[in-house]
Write a protein that holds these residues in place. Sequence first.
Motif, PDB file in Angstrom:
ATOM      1  N   THR A  82       0.833  -1.208   0.000  1.00 40.43           N
ATOM      2  CA  THR A  82       0.000   0.000   0.000  1.00 40.43           C
ATOM      3  C   THR A  82       0.866   1.255   0.000  1.00 40.43           C
ATOM      4  OG1 THR A  82      -1.771  -1.130   1.188  1.00 40.43           O
ATOM      5  CG2 THR A  82      -1.781   1.280   1.250  1.00 40.43           C
ATOM      6  N   LEU A  83       1.957   1.220   0.793  1.00 35.12           N
ATOM      7  CA  LEU A  83       2.841   2.374   0.888  1.00 35.12           C
ATOM      8  C   LEU A  83       3.463   2.700  -0.471  1.00 35.12           C
ATOM      9  CD1 LEU A  83       4.389   4.501   2.536  1.00 35.12           C
ATOM     10  CD2 LEU A  83       6.090   2.727   3.057  1.00 35.12           C
ATOM     11  N   PHE A  84       3.958   1.694  -1.170  1.00 30.39           N
ATOM     12  CA  PHE A  84       4.599   1.959  -2.458  1.00 30.39           C
ATOM     13  C   PHE A  84       3.587   2.375  -3.515  1.00 30.39           C
ATOM     14  CE2 PHE A  84       8.180  -0.130  -0.482  1.00 30.39           C
ATOM     15  CZ  PHE A  84       9.274   0.529  -1.037  1.00 30.39           C
ATOM     16  N   ARG A  85       2.387   1.796  -3.480  1.00 35.14           N
ATOM     17  CA  ARG A  85       1.346   2.222  -4.414  1.00 35.14           C
ATOM     18  C   ARG A  85       0.948   3.673  -4.147  1.00 35.14           C
ATOM     19  NH1 ARG A  85      -1.969  -1.340  -3.228  1.00 35.14           N
ATOM     20  NH2 ARG A  85      -3.472  -0.153  -1.960  1.00 35.14           N
ATOM     21  N   TRP A  86       0.794   4.001  -2.857  1.00 34.98           N
ATOM     22  CA  TRP A  86       0.442   5.369  -2.485  1.00 34.98           C
ATOM     23  C   TRP A  86       1.571   6.335  -2.876  1.00 34.98           C
ATOM     24  CZ3 TRP A  86       3.125   8.436   1.031  1.00 34.98           C
ATOM     25  CH2 TRP A  86       2.530   9.650   1.351  1.00 34.98           C
TER      26      TRP A  86
END
Length: 413
Positions: A134-138
């Motif tokens: 989620t962090l990298f997508r965000w």
Amino acid sequence: MDRVTVAITALAELLERDPTPAKDAMHRRVTEDVPEYFAADPAVTAAGYASLTPVAQEFAAALRPNAAPLPEGIQGRMLEEIVFAARTGIAWDPLEDALRAGLAGLWEWIMATVPNLGVDRSTQLAVIDSGTRTLFRWFDHTIRHARAAYLTERTRLGQSASRRRAELVRDLVAGRPVREEQLGYPLMRSHLAMVIWRPGGIVDRAAVPRSTDLAAVMSADGDLGSMWVFVGVAKPDHRIEDILDLLGLDAGIRIAAGSFHHGTEGLVRSHHEALAAYALALQKLDGRPRRVTKYWEVDLDTLVMRDPTAASRMARAELGALGANTGRAARIRDTLAVYVNNACSTSLAARVLGISERTIRNRLLTAEQMLGASIQERTVQLGAALRIHETITWRDLRSDELVLPAPHGAGDS
């Protein structure tokens, strides 16, 4: 809900309730990894620090199971940081490095916090895996929009400043007073004005440096996607080729250059010359195809632009049989042109062409026979006719190039 979903929800709620630890982790990584960022304008770094809290909260919302789609663009304090950076002149690279360092700090917070959620090891690993993805997508989403916001602001600033300088140059040309402070460029120097353009395209403003070690540089929006460039030097002892080497312009860019002239009046005069050479190039009247068209090489040819039909008629009448489209006539024309351009000296012409004076004299005799008149009686007219003939001939040969109208004001003086 399953254990992983419950744990991820707990992690998101913890981040929403108290973002300070995550904010501190992000700030620490930026401080350690990108120290040059904090040498930037205080307004930028203040906005950057203030943006950490909403950044943490926005990531918390993205972290929740069944989270809403990520918002388009960036808002709030992060947008302010990006805009401030663009306005201050901070390059994108350190700004991106700071954003990546913040990402690393946020990931460190996840790694430090998950073991304290009170869940088993396998659940911890699942939460870390989900949180990292989620962090990298965000982050990919955020940095893409941050870069777009930065480029938009830089483009807006570049357009506004470049257009303003163009208006100030037009004021100078019209005789209205303009101060150096308004231009951001020294007027009491020797100036070389140029028009640069990219055939079939638009010149990127970033292609022109703001200054060099030896010269002040000013650029402004021209016509048809071109740029006006002014180079100010203390002494006019530089060749145009040296100036172009200093500027490092892309090989695909073409240049029309005036000559060096001093002071405000000199800037205006050189600008007129550059515009005239540019207009000549657009209409393919600058002779052989070339990357750099220098005004002093085509000053006579600019007169052809005012009435090409009358000029061509004069050249045909003056040259007669010497204007024929044959190899023999072309060879005699070339010899005559070199002779006339070298003070009607057979020795100088022979040196330039690398042939004997006897050959020069024989060709001049042939030229007089073809002309039906003495060369010495009409050297001025013959010199002009030869230049006009070459200009018109090369225009016809360059059939693959588009002829464009002369820019407004190119023929003014």
